[in-house]
Structure formats: C-alpha cells, structure tokens
Design a protein around this motif. Sequence first.
Motif, mmCIF file in Angstrom:
data_model
loop_
_atom_site.group_PDB
_atom_site.id
_atom_site.type_symbol
_atom_site.label_atom_id
_atom_site.label_comp_id
_atom_site.label_asym_id
_atom_site.label_seq_id
_atom_site.Cartn_x
_atom_site.Cartn_y
_atom_site.Cartn_z
ATOM 1 N N LEU A 40 0.836 -1.198 0.000
ATOM 2 C CA LEU A 40 0.000 0.000 0.000
ATOM 3 C C LEU A 40 0.871 1.248 0.000
ATOM 4 O O LEU A 40 1.897 1.291 0.694
ATOM 5 N N ALA A 41 0.457 2.265 -0.742
ATOM 6 C CA ALA A 41 1.128 3.560 -0.682
ATOM 7 C C ALA A 41 0.807 4.201 0.671
ATOM 8 O O ALA A 41 -0.222 3.904 1.280
ATOM 9 N N GLN A 42 1.664 5.093 1.125
ATOM 10 C CA GLN A 42 1.476 5.761 2.422
ATOM 11 C C GLN A 42 0.151 6.490 2.521
ATOM 12 O O GLN A 42 -0.466 6.512 3.581
ATOM 13 N N ASP A 43 -0.271 7.088 1.427
ATOM 14 C CA ASP A 43 -1.448 7.947 1.467
ATOM 15 C C ASP A 43 -2.688 7.324 0.811
ATOM 16 O O ASP A 43 -3.603 8.035 0.415
ATOM 17 N N VAL A 44 -2.722 5.998 0.757
ATOM 18 C CA VAL A 44 -3.921 5.338 0.235
ATOM 19 C C VAL A 44 -5.075 5.617 1.205
ATOM 20 O O VAL A 44 -4.850 5.791 2.406
ATOM 21 N N SER A 45 -6.276 5.674 0.688
ATOM 22 C CA SER A 45 -7.412 5.999 1.557
ATOM 23 C C SER A 45 -7.631 4.902 2.599
ATOM 24 O O SER A 45 -7.379 3.725 2.326
ATOM 25 N N PRO A 46 -8.099 5.277 3.777
ATOM 26 C CA PRO A 46 -8.370 4.278 4.816
ATOM 27 C C PRO A 46 -9.373 3.222 4.349
ATOM 28 O O PRO A 46 -9.239 2.042 4.690
ATOM 29 N N LYS A 47 -10.356 3.621 3.571
ATOM 30 C CA LYS A 47 -11.347 2.675 3.070
ATOM 31 C C LYS A 47 -10.700 1.637 2.149
ATOM 32 O O LYS A 47 -10.961 0.440 2.270
ATOM 33 N N THR A 48 -9.838 2.087 1.253
ATOM 34 C CA THR A 48 -9.139 1.156 0.357
ATOM 35 C C THR A 48 -8.225 0.239 1.154
ATOM 36 O O THR A 48 -8.189 -0.975 0.911
ATOM 37 N N ALA A 49 -7.502 0.794 2.112
ATOM 38 C CA ALA A 49 -6.611 -0.021 2.945
ATOM 39 C C ALA A 49 -7.396 -1.092 3.681
ATOM 40 O O ALA A 49 -6.967 -2.255 3.754
ATOM 41 N N VAL A 63 0.365 -7.761 4.117
ATOM 42 C CA VAL A 63 0.088 -6.426 3.578
ATOM 43 C C VAL A 63 1.040 -5.461 4.278
ATOM 44 O O VAL A 63 1.071 -5.404 5.509
ATOM 45 N N TYR A 64 1.807 -4.728 3.494
ATOM 46 C CA TYR A 64 2.766 -3.773 4.036
ATOM 47 C C TYR A 64 2.519 -2.396 3.454
ATOM 48 O O TYR A 64 2.117 -2.272 2.301
ATOM 49 N N GLU A 65 2.801 -1.380 4.245
ATOM 50 C CA GLU A 65 2.746 -0.009 3.753
ATOM 51 C C GLU A 65 4.130 0.372 3.252
ATOM 52 O O GLU A 65 5.125 0.184 3.946
ATOM 53 N N LEU A 66 4.172 0.893 2.052
ATOM 54 C CA LEU A 66 5.429 1.345 1.461
ATOM 55 C C LEU A 66 5.809 2.722 1.984
ATOM 56 O O LEU A 66 4.929 3.489 2.382
ATOM 57 N N PRO A 67 7.079 3.065 1.950
ATOM 58 C CA PRO A 67 7.491 4.415 2.357
ATOM 59 C C PRO A 67 7.367 5.416 1.206
ATOM 60 O O PRO A 67 8.159 6.338 1.086
ATOM 61 N N PHE A 68 6.383 5.191 0.325
ATOM 62 C CA PHE A 68 6.173 6.046 -0.842
ATOM 63 C C PHE A 68 4.716 6.486 -0.896
ATOM 64 O O PHE A 68 3.814 5.713 -0.593
#
Length: 105
Positions: A40-49, A63-68
Amino acid sequence: MQSSNLAGTLTLCRRAGRLAVGYDQVKESVQKTDAFLILLAQDVSPKTAERVRFLAAGDGLPVYELPFSMDEMEQLLGKRIGVTAVADRGFAGSLLKKLEELSGR
C-alpha cells in the motif's frame, strides 16, 4: 539508500510483469492465488486499505505499507496507484526483506 533499493526492486518487478497495480488487478491476482505480497502507498485511503486488508486476510497474505506516496509511486511505476500485489515469490521475498530492514525489524 535502503528506500532506493526498495524502489529499484519494485520497478524491476513491474518491468518483469509481476506486479498487479490498482485495486481491481490486485483483487483479481488474489482471487487467482497469484499474489504473494500486497503493498500500500502511504497515502492510500483508509477505506481502500481496509478493503485490501480484508481481501488479503482470507488468504493470509502479508500487507505492508510502502514508504512512498501515490505520487512517488507514479514516478516509479508510471501510474498513480495506491495498492499493488506482487505475483512472484522471489520478488515478494526480496521486497519483504527490504521493508523489514527499513522498519528495523
């Protein structure tokens, strides 16, 4: 330096055709059991996450959050995206290792 190694591996994975991009492609990859890792991108919406984590939980996928951010993902991959799935065990392992090094695990 480590995030540039991560970016390089992610770009290579995309060039190799082993990266599903966007929610619909990720969902299809998970349903076909092609996915080994979801990012996941850092700024993906909470709903999508939340939707992605629910989708991944059924198959036990990490599932990992990327530093991008999504804008940085656009620079790396040529498309503004918030969620990707890695469809190659080797790339997934390499990306996991790099993500764990970045997070200090």
